[in-house]
Design a protein around this motif. Sequence first.
Motif, PDB file in Angstrom:
ATOM      1  N   UNK A   6      -7.501  -0.728  -2.907  1.00 14.96           N
ATOM      2  CA  UNK A   6      -7.568  -1.776  -1.864  1.00 14.96           C
ATOM      3  C   UNK A   6      -7.293  -1.296  -0.421  1.00 14.96           C
ATOM      4  N   UNK A   7      -7.933  -1.964   0.651  1.00 14.32           N
ATOM      5  CA  UNK A   7      -7.600  -1.255   1.805  1.00 14.32           C
ATOM      6  C   UNK A   7      -6.145  -1.459   2.300  1.00 14.32           C
ATOM      7  N   UNK A   8      -5.452  -0.643   3.163  1.00 18.09           N
ATOM      8  CA  UNK A   8      -4.217  -0.778   3.589  1.00 18.09           C
ATOM      9  C   UNK A   8      -4.283  -1.964   4.607  1.00 18.09           C
ATOM     10  N   UNK A   9      -3.632  -3.076   4.046  1.00 19.48           N
ATOM     11  CA  UNK A   9      -3.905  -4.499   4.589  1.00 19.48           C
ATOM     12  C   UNK A   9      -3.239  -4.502   5.962  1.00 19.48           C
ATOM     13  N   UNK A  10      -2.291  -3.818   6.047  1.00 25.39           N
ATOM     14  CA  UNK A  10      -1.631  -3.761   7.563  1.00 25.39           C
ATOM     15  C   UNK A  10      -2.418  -2.979   8.540  1.00 25.39           C
ATOM     16  N   UNK A  14     -12.445  -1.686  -5.588  1.00 23.21           N
ATOM     17  CA  UNK A  14     -11.534  -2.751  -4.835  1.00 23.21           C
ATOM     18  C   UNK A  14     -11.573  -2.521  -3.468  1.00 23.21           C
ATOM     19  N   UNK A  15     -11.688  -1.345  -2.840  1.00 20.86           N
ATOM     20  CA  UNK A  15     -11.549  -1.096  -1.518  1.00 20.86           C
ATOM     21  C   UNK A  15     -12.853  -1.437  -0.843  1.00 20.86           C
ATOM     22  N   UNK A  32       0.925   3.893   1.654  1.00 22.88           N
ATOM     23  CA  UNK A  32       1.082   4.142   3.360  1.00 22.88           C
ATOM     24  C   UNK A  32       2.440   3.641   3.654  1.00 22.88           C
ATOM     25  N   UNK A  42       0.794  -1.443  -0.123  1.00 13.71           N
ATOM     26  CA  UNK A  42       0.100  -0.080  -0.008  1.00 13.71           C
ATOM     27  C   UNK A  42       0.846   1.303  -0.005  1.00 13.71           C
ATOM     28  N   UNK A  50      -5.885  -1.918  -9.550  1.00 16.75           N
ATOM     29  CA  UNK A  50      -7.006  -0.909  -9.120  1.00 16.75           C
ATOM     30  C   UNK A  50      -7.303  -0.198 -10.703  1.00 16.75           C
TER      31      UNK A  50
END
Lengths: 369, 369
Positions: free
Chosen positions: B63-67, A231-232, A20, A18, A40
Amino acid sequence: MKFNPVIEHLKTYEPGKPIELVVREFGIDPSDIIKLASNENPYGCSPQAIRAVEDSAGLMFRYPDDTMMDLKAALAARFDVDESNLVIGAGSDQVIELACRAKLYGGAKILQSEITFAMYQIYAAQCGAGIIKAPGVAHDLDAMYALYKEHKPEIVFVCAPNNPTGDCLDRIDIENFIDAIDRDTLVVLDGAYQEYASYKNPAKKVDPAALIARFPHVLYLGTFSKAYGLGGMRIGYGIASEEIVKGLYKLRPPFNVTTLSLVAATEALKDEAFVQNTLQNCFEQMEAYESFAEKNGIGFIESYTNFITYLLDGVADSGELADALLRRGIIVRDLKGYGINAIRITIGKPEENSRFFEAMQQLLDSGEK
Amino acid sequence: MKFNPVIEHLKTYEPGKPIELVVREFGIDPSDIIKLASNENPYGCSPQAIRAVEDSAGLMFRYPDDTMMDLKAALAARFDVDESNLVIGAGSDQVIELACRAKLYGGAKILQSEITFAMYQIYAAQCGAGIIKAPGVAHDLDAMYALYKEHKPEIVFVCAPNNPTGDCLDRIDIENFIDAIDRDTLVVLDGAYQEYASYKNPAKKVDPAALIARFPHVLYLGTFSKAYGLGGMRIGYGIASEEIVKGLYKLRPPFNVTTLSLVAATEALKDEAFVQNTLQNCFEQMEAYESFAEKNGIGFIESYTNFITYLLDGVADSGELADALLRRGIIVRDLKGYGINAIRITIGKPEENSRFFEAMQQLLDSGEK
């Protein structure tokens, strides 16, 4: 503490990094990072879907409508199937998981192509199943059929187009293959990227209604994560005979998609113009990726998806190249974990793609990879 | 098609009726329906969370931050635990599911109180486990311990406060019980309504940090669905020893919560004033429910949650009463499926509660129930 012994050996899925994490690890300004790693939709999602979610944010306190009637009605109309042929999951991922748990027990096996979506074998392994793989970068249906006859697996996975390689079987070959499989074996046909393949070449277009009318043992998978750009929101679907849907429903957790995911998906389905625009831009930009590869002597797989796979033998090491790009703020997917020296690049917006080409050219010219 | 034989006998969870269904079935105007069936927060969720989600709707394509680093940091700070002690699920439901799948295999058993959250036995049955139930409307820890010694189950579920009855064990009794359980048995302590119980009576307050420091075999569950008003966003968490968290993580599907759920939960945690206001209003309104019951000779269980359970023996049949209320646009939960003649009513806003009292009074006076 003692756990189920099957979990000891489980591998976990490695998602695309990600933004982040790259910010944190490399101290790069978020606005300087481009993410071409998770397929995405670079154009986001339908503005109608965004507005609908903004308008519905006040409903987050309400549990989702667990009958999902609005979305099911919209999907049933879209695909000309009955609502009883639909199961909606937290991504088509969850439908894969349900299928594995419904079919795999007591020494069961799955069959898949060697290089395909990683979650098939991850969910199958969670059920203690054996994993049979047909060799080759592309799906080799003859090899798969031979292994099917030898091992009689409970589930056969076919991914068309295939992730992470981008190639796609023809509809007619898929149907002939499914027809040759016993009716008690579940054939999962993963169409996560079908919108892309259908747009590029009608011979790739699978019709779920025709498929389930003919085959009681097929489970077609679709998703809102790719062409619909959600996707989210973790929402996808399975289309199958009522018998299969009922079986999966027994294992479906209640409220498995969020209130806002239902709103977003229902609204996204109404905005076909957004999807068409997405597809057109994708394949226009794809040409630039093909030209760049040809100019630099990089092999690639013809893609029917929103990504392209560069084959790097003789050019670079995929891990080193992906790392070098990452240090420049460009996230792509190294496919070394899949057993090939290749990177998978999501087709981005023109400005993102330009930055990728520029960085790649520098790396290739400097010999730093 | 043949499925795993365990799924043949599975019951599916019956969620509270959504407003959409009542509109469809009874033709009642949506604005005339009040839903007091699913223990949603009648005050919605934090306005800050709503604003954050509105501002983030454009990120649904990612996509979500999977962490889950932001939410984990916030939860770790809130509970004074390490991030490695946290697992985040699509509702605490999903953490229950992961725990079952991690611990239950090959003839395993669970132990629970007879009338408690339905998903424990549903997920356990999916794993083919046996279900041992300690009799009684409230958790009887002595009976549970005797059954524990007799059956040696792999998981013991304790729900404090208990859903769907509302009563709550004292912290000290819970801790003594956990201490008596072997360290290879997983004790799941479901604290979905702990915010309510802690507010009403400090003796009920469980401290997850102290709990996991003392007990390596406990899994504490919390949720954003109740006091934080995010039931529709499917997000909850488990707090446990790193060993347990690692075990559950092996089975966690990637991207198991949505991008917007992470945003909403992280923001909701910052707005403690909203939660305090929720709790204060809940227990103020609870008094009206107690008075109404006393005035009408209806038994009730003292509640440490955002709902109250009316015991209807000698007053009405719970199924008929729930139906009669439904025809008047008021949705409550009939508990007949749990084996008691009772209804569970979510404490609503004052105007919703007034409508409930009015309808109930009419039904009681008319003898139509």
